[in-house]
Design a protein around this motif. Structure first.
Motif, PDB file in Angstrom:
ATOM      1  N   GLY A   1      -9.881   4.235  10.203  1.00 35.85           N
ATOM      2  CA  GLY A   1      -9.714   2.651  10.432  1.00 35.85           C
ATOM      3  C   GLY A   1      -9.004   2.528   9.204  1.00 35.85           C
ATOM      4  N   ILE A   2      -8.962   1.181   8.762  1.00 37.00           N
ATOM      5  CA  ILE A   2      -7.730   0.619   7.908  1.00 37.00           C
ATOM      6  C   ILE A   2      -8.407   0.157   6.788  1.00 37.00           C
ATOM      7  N   TYR A   3      -8.040   0.406   5.461  1.00 35.62           N
ATOM      8  CA  TYR A   3      -8.381  -0.149   4.274  1.00 35.62           C
ATOM      9  C   TYR A   3      -7.454  -1.577   3.937  1.00 35.62           C
ATOM     10  N   HIS A   4      -8.349  -2.764   3.898  1.00 36.30           N
ATOM     11  CA  HIS A   4      -8.054  -3.925   3.517  1.00 36.30           C
ATOM     12  C   HIS A   4      -8.139  -4.440   1.898  1.00 36.30           C
ATOM     13  N   CYS A   5      -7.448  -5.403   1.499  1.00 34.26           N
ATOM     14  CA  CYS A   5      -7.576  -6.121   0.370  1.00 34.26           C
ATOM     15  C   CYS A   5      -8.984  -6.697   0.505  1.00 34.26           C
TER      16      CYS A   5
ATOM     17  N   ASN B   1      -8.063  -9.741   2.491  1.00 29.33           N
ATOM     18  CA  ASN B   1      -8.207  -9.097   3.810  1.00 29.33           C
ATOM     19  C   ASN B   1      -7.252  -8.754   4.533  1.00 29.33           C
ATOM     20  N   THR B   2      -5.777  -8.474   3.584  1.00 32.09           N
ATOM     21  CA  THR B   2      -4.538  -8.002   4.267  1.00 32.09           C
ATOM     22  C   THR B   2      -4.886  -6.552   4.210  1.00 32.09           C
ATOM     23  N   PRO B   3      -4.306  -6.024   5.429  1.00 34.61           N
ATOM     24  CA  PRO B   3      -4.298  -4.311   5.787  1.00 34.61           C
ATOM     25  C   PRO B   3      -3.543  -3.721   4.687  1.00 34.61           C
ATOM     26  N   LEU B   4      -3.814  -2.763   4.053  1.00 37.09           N
ATOM     27  CA  LEU B   4      -3.190  -2.193   3.020  1.00 37.09           C
ATOM     28  C   LEU B   4      -2.929  -0.504   3.280  1.00 37.09           C
TER      29      LEU B   4
ATOM     30  N   THR C   1       4.506   3.363 -19.659  1.00 36.04           N
ATOM     31  CA  THR C   1       4.579   2.719 -18.435  1.00 36.04           C
ATOM     32  C   THR C   1       4.004   3.570 -17.244  1.00 36.04           C
ATOM     33  N   ARG C   2       3.418   2.604 -16.317  1.00 36.08           N
ATOM     34  CA  ARG C   2       2.951   3.252 -14.910  1.00 36.08           C
ATOM     35  C   ARG C   2       3.550   2.024 -13.997  1.00 36.08           C
ATOM     36  N   ASP C   3       3.484   2.662 -12.763  1.00 29.87           N
ATOM     37  CA  ASP C   3       3.911   1.906 -11.598  1.00 29.87           C
ATOM     38  C   ASP C   3       2.363   1.314 -10.988  1.00 29.87           C
ATOM     39  N   GLU C   4       2.343  -0.296 -11.254  1.00 33.31           N
ATOM     40  CA  GLU C   4       0.890  -0.790 -10.798  1.00 33.31           C
ATOM     41  C   GLU C   4       1.224  -1.368  -9.331  1.00 33.31           C
ATOM     42  N   GLU C   5       0.124  -1.413  -8.737  1.00 33.80           N
ATOM     43  CA  GLU C   5       0.108  -1.761  -7.286  1.00 33.80           C
ATOM     44  C   GLU C   5      -0.762  -3.131  -7.011  1.00 33.80           C
ATOM     45  N   HIS C   6      -0.191  -3.895  -6.172  1.00 31.45           N
ATOM     46  CA  HIS C   6      -0.681  -5.163  -6.243  1.00 31.45           C
ATOM     47  C   HIS C   6      -0.749  -5.677  -4.682  1.00 31.45           C
ATOM     48  N   CYS C   7      -1.672  -6.453  -4.296  1.00 26.73           N
ATOM     49  CA  CYS C   7      -1.647  -6.975  -2.908  1.00 26.73           C
ATOM     50  C   CYS C   7      -0.498  -7.940  -2.698  1.00 26.73           C
ATOM     51  N   ALA C   8       0.316  -7.635  -2.254  1.00 26.01           N
ATOM     52  CA  ALA C   8       1.561  -8.637  -1.536  1.00 26.01           C
ATOM     53  C   ALA C   8       1.141  -9.871  -1.253  1.00 26.01           C
TER      54      ALA C   8
ATOM     55  N   GLY D   1       4.650  13.104  -1.278  1.00 20.94           N
ATOM     56  CA  GLY D   1       4.690  13.322  -2.642  1.00 20.94           C
ATOM     57  C   GLY D   1       4.179  12.394  -3.436  1.00 20.94           C
ATOM     58  N   ILE D   2       3.807  11.104  -2.931  1.00 19.78           N
ATOM     59  CA  ILE D   2       3.037   9.810  -3.682  1.00 19.78           C
ATOM     60  C   ILE D   2       1.782   9.972  -3.525  1.00 19.78           C
ATOM     61  N   ARG D   3       1.120   9.549  -4.824  1.00 21.20           N
ATOM     62  CA  ARG D   3      -0.368   9.222  -4.623  1.00 21.20           C
ATOM     63  C   ARG D   3      -0.741   7.742  -5.172  1.00 21.20           C
ATOM     64  N   HIS D   4      -0.924   7.113  -4.066  1.00 15.99           N
ATOM     65  CA  HIS D   4      -1.304   5.811  -4.621  1.00 15.99           C
ATOM     66  C   HIS D   4      -2.932   5.717  -4.827  1.00 15.99           C
ATOM     67  N   CYS D   5      -3.257   5.759  -6.041  1.00 10.62           N
ATOM     68  CA  CYS D   5      -4.601   5.918  -6.850  1.00 10.62           C
ATOM     69  C   CYS D   5      -5.263   4.453  -6.732  1.00 10.62           C
ATOM     70  N   ILE D   6      -6.185   3.896  -5.889  1.00  7.34           N
ATOM     71  CA  ILE D   6      -6.584   2.817  -5.779  1.00  7.34           C
ATOM     72  C   ILE D   6      -8.028   2.556  -6.033  1.00  7.34           C
ATOM     73  N   ASN D   7      -8.491   1.677  -6.595  1.00 11.80           N
ATOM     74  CA  ASN D   7      -9.839   1.479  -6.831  1.00 11.80           C
ATOM     75  C   ASN D   7     -10.655   0.952  -5.541  1.00 11.80           C
ATOM     76  N   GLY D   8     -11.643   1.408  -5.378  1.00 11.36           N
ATOM     77  CA  GLY D   8     -12.542   1.112  -4.130  1.00 11.36           C
ATOM     78  C   GLY D   8     -12.768  -0.101  -4.189  1.00 11.36           C
ATOM     79  N   ASP D   9     -13.066  -0.823  -5.276  1.00  9.76           N
ATOM     80  CA  ASP D   9     -13.713  -2.232  -5.478  1.00  9.76           C
ATOM     81  C   ASP D   9     -12.418  -3.211  -4.974  1.00  9.76           C
ATOM     82  N   ALA D  10     -11.254  -2.699  -5.032  1.00  8.11           N
ATOM     83  CA  ALA D  10     -10.183  -3.701  -4.461  1.00  8.11           C
ATOM     84  C   ALA D  10     -10.140  -3.365  -2.886  1.00  8.11           C
ATOM     85  N   LEU D  11     -10.792  -2.768  -2.198  1.00  7.13           N
ATOM     86  CA  LEU D  11     -10.729  -2.535  -0.646  1.00  7.13           C
ATOM     87  C   LEU D  11     -11.905  -2.866  -0.014  1.00  7.13           C
ATOM     88  N   ILE D  12     -11.777  -2.909   1.346  1.00 11.00           N
ATOM     89  CA  ILE D  12     -12.887  -3.180   2.195  1.00 11.00           C
ATOM     90  C   ILE D  12     -12.358  -2.300   3.378  1.00 11.00           C
ATOM     91  N   PHE D  13     -13.161  -1.464   3.964  1.00 10.05           N
ATOM     92  CA  PHE D  13     -12.875  -0.566   4.953  1.00 10.05           C
ATOM     93  C   PHE D  13     -13.257  -1.367   6.295  1.00 10.05           C
TER      94      PHE D  13
END
Length: 160
Positions: A72-76, A80-83, A118-125, A144-156
């Motif tokens: 499936g797709i993980y959304h904001c 509800n933006t597909p991420l 410094t860390r690279d932060e990710e936001h819903c665009a 080689g990238i790991r997007h480490c995402i909070n589950g509370d920020a997502l809806i599956f």
């Protein structure tokens, strides 16, 4: 001696107002979806609000999405933006849902210095909600990238 004190105060004032001390945030950026903090608080759970609007971090291994292996797709969770796609998810062992790539154009990046480095932060665009951080310790066979995402920020959203 008085000159040394003045010089010290001058240098201290410059270093304390340096841009290196400031956190880069998305407060100045505009996003297609904007709401008041009251509107976000009404829409989101307390945990979602903490992560998405206050740039908080959920406890590791607390999200059921961490061990979700369905297609499936993980959304904001805010707009509800597909991420992220499930085929790009992997078990990093970190305790947070991890992906080796995002859905291009749907994730925005910034800089986070609030914990002393410094860390690279990710936001819903789309809404600017804080998602997590990006690291260069992901699977070598893919990006080689790991997007480490909070589950509370997502809806599956499972595939049909």
């Amino acid at each position: 001696m008085k000159n040394y004190i003045l010089l010290f105060v001058f240098i201290l004032s410059i270093s304390c107002s340096s841009t290196a001390q400031k956190k880069t945030t998305n407060e100045k950026n505009t996003f297609p979806i904007t709401k008041t903090e009251a509107e976000w608080k009404e829409q989101l759970t307390d945990e979602q609000y903490y992560v998405l609007r206050e740039a908080g971090t959920e406890r590791p291994f607390s999200s059921p999405l961490n061990k979700n292996y369905e297609k499936g797709i993980y959304h904001c969770a805010a707009c509800n933006t597909p991420l992220f796609k499930s085929e790009h998810k992997f078990d990093s062992g970190s305790g947070w849902p991890s992906f080796d790539r995002e859905i291009e154009g749907n994730v925005a990046f910034g800089t986070d210095t609030k914990i002393g480095y410094t860390r690279d932060e990710e936001h819903c665009a789309t809404c600017g909600g804080h998602l997590g951080h990006m690291f260069n310790d992901g699977p070598k066979k893919t990006t080689g990238i790991r997007h480490c995402i909070n589950g509370d920020a997502l809806i599956f959203v499972p595939s049909k």
